[in-house]
Design a protein around this motif. Sequence first.
Motif, PDB file in Angstrom:
ATOM      1  N   GLN A  76      -2.429   2.544  -3.986  1.00 20.19           N
ATOM      2  CA  GLN A  76      -2.862   3.249  -5.197  1.00 20.19           C
ATOM      3  C   GLN A  76      -3.640   4.522  -4.895  1.00 20.19           C
ATOM      4  O   GLN A  76      -4.671   4.790  -5.504  1.00 20.19           O
ATOM      5  N   GLU A 132       3.727   8.455  -8.117  1.00 22.60           N
ATOM      6  CA  GLU A 132       4.429   9.712  -8.292  1.00 22.60           C
ATOM      7  C   GLU A 132       3.787  10.853  -7.520  1.00 22.60           C
ATOM      8  O   GLU A 132       2.593  10.851  -7.249  1.00 22.60           O
ATOM      9  N   ASP A 153      -1.268   7.067  -8.083  1.00 25.35           N
ATOM     10  CA  ASP A 153      -0.904   5.646  -7.888  1.00 25.35           C
ATOM     11  C   ASP A 153       0.036   5.423  -6.714  1.00 25.35           C
ATOM     12  O   ASP A 153       0.900   4.559  -6.749  1.00 25.35           O
ATOM     13  N   SER A 160       1.649   4.080  -3.595  1.00 30.98           N
ATOM     14  CA  SER A 160       1.537   2.908  -2.735  1.00 30.98           C
ATOM     15  C   SER A 160       2.718   2.854  -1.792  1.00 30.98           C
ATOM     16  O   SER A 160       3.816   3.259  -2.133  1.00 30.98           O
ATOM     17  N   THR A 181       6.657   3.004  -2.293  1.00 31.12           N
ATOM     18  CA  THR A 181       6.953   1.783  -3.038  1.00 31.12           C
ATOM     19  C   THR A 181       6.705   2.009  -4.528  1.00 31.12           C
ATOM     20  O   THR A 181       7.457   1.534  -5.368  1.00 31.12           O
ATOM     21  N   SER A 182       5.646   2.736  -4.841  1.00 28.87           N
ATOM     22  CA  SER A 182       5.426   3.111  -6.235  1.00 28.87           C
ATOM     23  C   SER A 182       4.564   4.365  -6.267  1.00 28.87           C
ATOM     24  O   SER A 182       4.026   4.781  -5.244  1.00 28.87           O
TER      25      SER A 182
END
Lengths: 428, 255
Positions: free
Chosen positions: B23, B61, B10, B12, B58-59
């Motif tokens: 993603q 792992e 995921d 981003s 930004t997001s």
Amino acid sequence: MANIKSAFFSALLTLFLGVSVMGLQLESAGIKLGVQVADSHTFWYLGLAALLVFGVQLFRDKLPRLRSDPEKRFEWPEVFKGEQRQRMWMALVIILMLMFPFVSSRGWIDIATLVLIYVMLGLGLNIVVGLAGLLDLGYVGFYAVGAYSYALLHQYLGFSFWEALPLAGGMAALFGFLLGFPVLRLRGDYLAIVTLGFGEIIRLMLNNLTELTGGPNGIGGIPKPTFFGLELSRRVDEGWGTLHEFFGFSYSPVHKVIYLYLLAFLLVLLTLYVIRRFIRMPIGRSWEALREDDIACRSLGLSPTWVKLSAFTLGASFAGFAGSFFAARQGFISPNSFAFIESAIILAIVVLGGMGSQLGVILAAIAMILLPELAREFNEYRMLLFGLMMVVMMVWRPQGLLPMKRPQRRLDTTRLASASTGEASNVK
Amino acid sequence: MSNNLLVVRDLSMRFGGLLAVDQMALTVDERQIVSLIGPNGAGKTTVFNCISGFYRPTSGEVIFQGKAMHRLPDYKIARHGMVRTFQNIRLFREMTVLENLLIAQHMQAERNLLKGMFNTSGYRKKEDELADRAAYWLERVGLLEHANRESAYLSYGQQRRLEIARCMVTQPRLLMLDEPAAGLNPRETAELDELIVELKDQQGVAVLLIEHDMKLVMGISDQIVVVNQGAHLASGTPDEIRNNPDVIKAYLGEE
Ligand SMILES: Nc1ncnc2c1ncn2[C@@H]1O[C@H](COP(=O)(O)OP(=O)(O)OP(=O)(O)O)[C@@H](O)[C@H]1O
Ligand SMILES: [Mg+2]
């Protein structure tokens, strides 16, 4: 004739600056200030200077280029080459330096001692600016910390110079470490401005902590270093006694000066050795790597934080040693001794010497301290000379007197064959 | 799945209004060569920067050998055994080839100041070890004879190989190469091809590769991940990718 315009304005500027600085003088007549116009000679000279500037600017393209070829590397003459020869030269220089005070006058020894202090400062700042590439304009702050450490340790706790020296270095290192933290994220101009501020803050603190430091009045009566407990003064009331009584020769005030010189020389030799080792050690390599490319450093697992902090800390410690020696030599220190101009002079020594080069720093320190001393008659134009020197340097040799020739670790090709086969068998 | 060396989920990365990576997901197993391909500006380098910690994603792992990397600073990630090269080569240009490799081994070096100061035998032994390892890798990438030259004077292809050697002396588990074949001539590219396969087979490192040279990518990859406009488009073996209609469309659509 595009030059005409620029030549005209340059001449005009010269005239304007010259007239306002030299042509008009403020004089106090009684309680009033009056403007005194200089005599006609001065104006003739000013006119001549303007004309000269006009001429030079007009024909600047046709004048021979002053600038030395930056691509051309400095090559030592044959007699200085080779490790063994270099060692012999070094030994010779050391012997000459050791002999110097015994054949020289008191005034010269004093100047030489001052030069040595600046050599030490230059070498220390060279770690931060020359090797690690961090522009530090507040280096004098650590010099002050070192000086005040000794002065205060003596005043309040009765420490002797030798007891205080390591502590002064340690205190300066601690300040370097603490002040290093906030500036870690900054680079270039920002770093320069913030370190400049820190240098000033240290000075202002010393100025205003009147209870502790005596404020602008400074601290006096700081004792000179002793020779293994023996003092180099005419007489003492306590302690081990004096050197001349102990060894049974007659007292002379010059001995003290010679001793201080030799001590400074010893400290410089020590500094040179230590930094020479640093440069060849992993820590020194990491400083230079950080200067060259910090992103590549990070990609290889080097923490830029620690590399920078180590440069700041170790660089500062040398200023601390120099500072405590300075305090001992002067016997009196006040915040005035640690103004920004000192930082500027030390930085100028590093830049003039050719960033990173130890020998360059030594030569530049000699030039920077000696020239103003030689030109004492021109004392009022000291800053002017300083500026002129910088301008000439930047035009003539922007890379510095002796740009750093990195002590490159060379791969020993004789060991190679065994090395590569040896490792290859380990792999798999 | 215990042999997952690197797992990215995921992921981003947003730059202001631009969603450069959207993603993304990819995995690299032990001893695997995984290629990341996609048109110019697809976000491949940005994915690298996020994985290696140069950007804070930004997001998403990044898990390496079972440990979360996405909160660590870049240099700590490198110390875990995941090192990278750069699309526009970042050598220590004023230093010699050998010195470049010595710096890379900083963490293995004897860093005790006193030992170095007094040049103890332990210190000298450590330094010799570093030089030996450097010599070994210079030999492997064919730069041994240039060991004492300043790295700025190397040819482009030599610089690329030095950068790989510099990664390898740190003894990584995962080698991340950003367009290592860019600017190389066909012979050098063939050598690079061979080197990467050797690194995998002999050294046991996994390789994550960004590359535009399709011949190279198709030849050596175990897995290929295709990115388009920051998003995962397809992944699979070279054969699967070659015949994937989405990929063909994305690439041809670009022209
Ligand atoms: N630091 C940044 N700030 C803003 N935008 C960025 C930044 N880095 C990358 N971008 C943008 O993100 C997008 C993806 O760039 P990236 O460099 O990752 O592409 P790439 O796939 O590596 O392309 P190429 O094949 O040309 O190397 C581009 O649009 C780029 O402009
Ligand atoms: Mg890219």
